[in-house]
Enzyme design. Structure first.
Site, PDB file in Angstrom:
ATOM      1  CB  CYS A  13      45.467  38.458  11.949  1.00 11.12           C
ATOM      2  SG  CYS A  13      43.887  37.803  12.499  1.00 11.12           S
TER       3      CYS A  13
ATOM      4  CB  CYS B 265      43.336  41.238  13.044  1.00  7.99           C
ATOM      5  SG  CYS B 265      43.850  39.932  14.159  1.00  7.99           S
TER       6      CYS B 265
END
Length: 118
Positions: A47, A50
């Site tokens: 991600c 993230c």
């Protein structure tokens, strides 16, 4: 792809990575028994958002030494994170109960929520 399981060591030792379901539930339970506030960053190594938020999360752990900061990889803690629909998701716990949550990137949003929950 870089592994986010190895978080940098912080000044207060209140930043940990949960690599199993049992580890995540144990960390939250231990914090409940000591009445310590918990902030969990539910993310994934694949991600982009993230990875973008992780430095802010780590820095905030130094600014809030009384809280426990946990990074939980949704691909490693599959049972405990099955209700997480978006990454990153940030959840705030008090006495073992979830009191707040938001998802997505936004370093200032994370700072503001942490300030409100501490």
């Amino acid at each position: 792809m870089e592994d986010m399981g190895d978080l940098p060591v912080n000044f207060h030792g209140n930043l940990v990575s949960a690599t199993t379901d049992k580890e995540l539930s144990t960390l939250i339970s231990q914090a409940k028994s000591t009445k310590r506030p918990v902030v969990v960053n539910y993310g994934a190594s694949w991600c982009h958002a993230c990875r973008q938020m992780l430095p802010t999360f780590c820095n905030l752990s130094n600014e809030y030494p009384k809280s426990l900061f946990i990074y939980a990889d949704i691909d490693k803690c599959e049972q405990e994170t099955q209700d997480v629909r978006y990454t990153p998701t940030f959840r705030f716990y008090r006495n073992g109960e979830k009191v707040d949550e938001f998802y997505g990137a936004g370093p200032q949003r994370l700072r503001d929520r942490l300030w409100l929950q501490s």
